[in-house]
Design a protein around this motif. Sequence first.
Motif, PDB file in Angstrom:
ATOM      1  N   GLU A  71     125.580 117.209 -32.434  1.00  0.00           N
ATOM      2  CA  GLU A  71     124.275 117.182 -32.722  1.00  0.00           C
ATOM      3  C   GLU A  71     123.842 117.729 -31.349  1.00  0.00           C
ATOM      4  O   GLU A  71     123.745 116.975 -30.243  1.00  0.00           O
ATOM      5  CB  GLU A  71     123.962 115.627 -32.508  1.00  0.00           C
ATOM      6  N   ALA A  72     123.153 119.097 -31.547  1.00  0.00           N
ATOM      7  CA  ALA A  72     122.562 119.999 -30.496  1.00  0.00           C
ATOM      8  C   ALA A  72     121.426 118.917 -29.520  1.00  0.00           C
ATOM      9  O   ALA A  72     121.680 119.103 -28.354  1.00  0.00           O
ATOM     10  CB  ALA A  72     122.225 121.077 -31.008  1.00  0.00           C
ATOM     11  N   ARG A  73     120.632 118.351 -30.392  1.00  0.00           N
ATOM     12  CA  ARG A  73     119.522 117.697 -29.468  1.00  0.00           C
ATOM     13  C   ARG A  73     120.112 116.558 -28.602  1.00  0.00           C
ATOM     14  O   ARG A  73     119.754 116.467 -27.560  1.00  0.00           O
ATOM     15  CB  ARG A  73     118.608 117.073 -30.497  1.00  0.00           C
ATOM     16  N   LEU A  74     121.222 115.970 -28.976  1.00  0.00           N
ATOM     17  CA  LEU A  74     121.991 114.864 -28.329  1.00  0.00           C
ATOM     18  C   LEU A  74     122.584 115.451 -26.946  1.00  0.00           C
ATOM     19  O   LEU A  74     122.290 115.138 -25.921  1.00  0.00           O
ATOM     20  CB  LEU A  74     122.587 114.031 -29.066  1.00  0.00           C
ATOM     21  N   ALA A  75     123.232 116.638 -27.203  1.00  0.00           N
ATOM     22  CA  ALA A  75     123.985 117.196 -26.279  1.00  0.00           C
ATOM     23  C   ALA A  75     122.953 117.737 -25.167  1.00  0.00           C
ATOM     24  O   ALA A  75     123.230 117.646 -23.903  1.00  0.00           O
ATOM     25  CB  ALA A  75     124.878 118.505 -26.854  1.00  0.00           C
ATOM     26  N   ASP A  76     121.991 118.453 -25.589  1.00  0.00           N
ATOM     27  CA  ASP A  76     120.816 118.854 -24.725  1.00  0.00           C
ATOM     28  C   ASP A  76     120.264 117.857 -23.927  1.00  0.00           C
ATOM     29  O   ASP A  76     120.145 117.933 -22.901  1.00  0.00           O
ATOM     30  CB  ASP A  76     119.819 119.561 -25.421  1.00  0.00           C
ATOM     31  N   LEU A  77     120.096 116.597 -24.352  1.00  0.00           N
ATOM     32  CA  LEU A  77     119.530 115.326 -23.987  1.00  0.00           C
ATOM     33  C   LEU A  77     120.476 114.795 -22.759  1.00  0.00           C
ATOM     34  O   LEU A  77     119.964 114.458 -21.508  1.00  0.00           O
ATOM     35  CB  LEU A  77     119.193 114.183 -24.795  1.00  0.00           C
ATOM     36  N   PHE A  78     121.581 114.890 -23.061  1.00  0.00           N
ATOM     37  CA  PHE A  78     122.696 114.319 -22.112  1.00  0.00           C
ATOM     38  C   PHE A  78     122.765 115.419 -20.905  1.00  0.00           C
ATOM     39  O   PHE A  78     122.770 114.854 -19.821  1.00  0.00           O
ATOM     40  CB  PHE A  78     124.061 114.187 -22.798  1.00  0.00           C
ATOM     41  N   ALA A  79     122.592 116.674 -21.223  1.00  0.00           N
ATOM     42  CA  ALA A  79     122.746 117.501 -20.214  1.00  0.00           C
ATOM     43  C   ALA A  79     121.498 117.448 -19.274  1.00  0.00           C
ATOM     44  O   ALA A  79     121.432 117.614 -18.209  1.00  0.00           O
ATOM     45  CB  ALA A  79     122.725 119.123 -21.072  1.00  0.00           C
ATOM     46  N   ALA A  80     120.517 117.198 -20.038  1.00  0.00           N
ATOM     47  CA  ALA A  80     119.141 117.102 -19.216  1.00  0.00           C
ATOM     48  C   ALA A  80     118.950 116.019 -18.320  1.00  0.00           C
ATOM     49  O   ALA A  80     118.746 115.976 -17.005  1.00  0.00           O
ATOM     50  CB  ALA A  80     117.926 117.121 -20.081  1.00  0.00           C
ATOM     51  N   TRP A  81     119.744 114.894 -18.601  1.00  0.00           N
ATOM     52  CA  TRP A  81     120.022 113.532 -17.975  1.00  0.00           C
ATOM     53  C   TRP A  81     120.802 113.883 -16.699  1.00  0.00           C
ATOM     54  O   TRP A  81     120.698 113.567 -15.580  1.00  0.00           O
ATOM     55  CB  TRP A  81     120.380 112.424 -18.677  1.00  0.00           C
ATOM     56  N   LEU A  82     121.762 114.705 -16.545  1.00  0.00           N
ATOM     57  CA  LEU A  82     122.688 115.108 -15.749  1.00  0.00           C
ATOM     58  C   LEU A  82     122.544 116.375 -14.802  1.00  0.00           C
ATOM     59  O   LEU A  82     123.012 116.303 -13.749  1.00  0.00           O
ATOM     60  CB  LEU A  82     124.289 115.228 -16.369  1.00  0.00           C
ATOM     61  N   GLN A  83     121.630 117.077 -15.026  1.00  0.00           N
ATOM     62  CA  GLN A  83     121.170 118.212 -14.235  1.00  0.00           C
ATOM     63  C   GLN A  83     120.868 118.068 -12.914  1.00  0.00           C
ATOM     64  O   GLN A  83     121.055 118.955 -12.082  1.00  0.00           O
ATOM     65  CB  GLN A  83     120.368 119.294 -14.935  1.00  0.00           C
TER      66      GLN A  83
END
Length: 190
Positions: A13-25
């Motif tokens: 789920e690209a949107r979820l992967a991108d959200l997790f990445a944004a949280w961790l950046q």
Amino acid sequence: MSDGPEVLVVDDEARLADLFAAWLQADWAVETAYDGEEALEKMADSVEVVLLDRRMPGLSGDEVLEQIREQGYDSRVVMVTAVDPDFDIIEMGFDDYLVKPASKDELVDMVDDVADRSDYESDIQEYYALVSKKALLESEKADRELADNEEYQDLSDRVAELEQRVDETVSGMSSHDDFVGAFQDLQSEN
């Protein structure tokens, strides 16, 4: 993006992967992969933590985990999935398990916790290696020789520093799970 240790977020789920990445950046250098094949292509020794979805088309998260371990990567792997854990997890080589939906705080805390376990494990290994060397020198050399030797003094200082770090880490473990996870990491090395 941080230059610190790397996290690889794997979710179809690209949107979820991108959200997790944004949280961790803010605290981590983050890569994303949207399927198992891409995850394996992006794996590297620099990846400290992998957030891995279990249910993906093509290579499942379970298969990706198996290949990460077979290829000898020492990364911490957190399964982040909507699949409730069952007895099949006993034999799987992951470090922790987070059931979706996960909040930002839960995810960030989980990544920090498993990364701290890595630091603790390497500190413990170094501590025991240095304590062993120190004890050997103390059994073979006279106190005066030891007192006059700068390398021995440096070794003693490093042992004391590591002992304090290990003690602080243990006292900072807030739950039974933290302690058990760190202990399991140490056991898996032996």
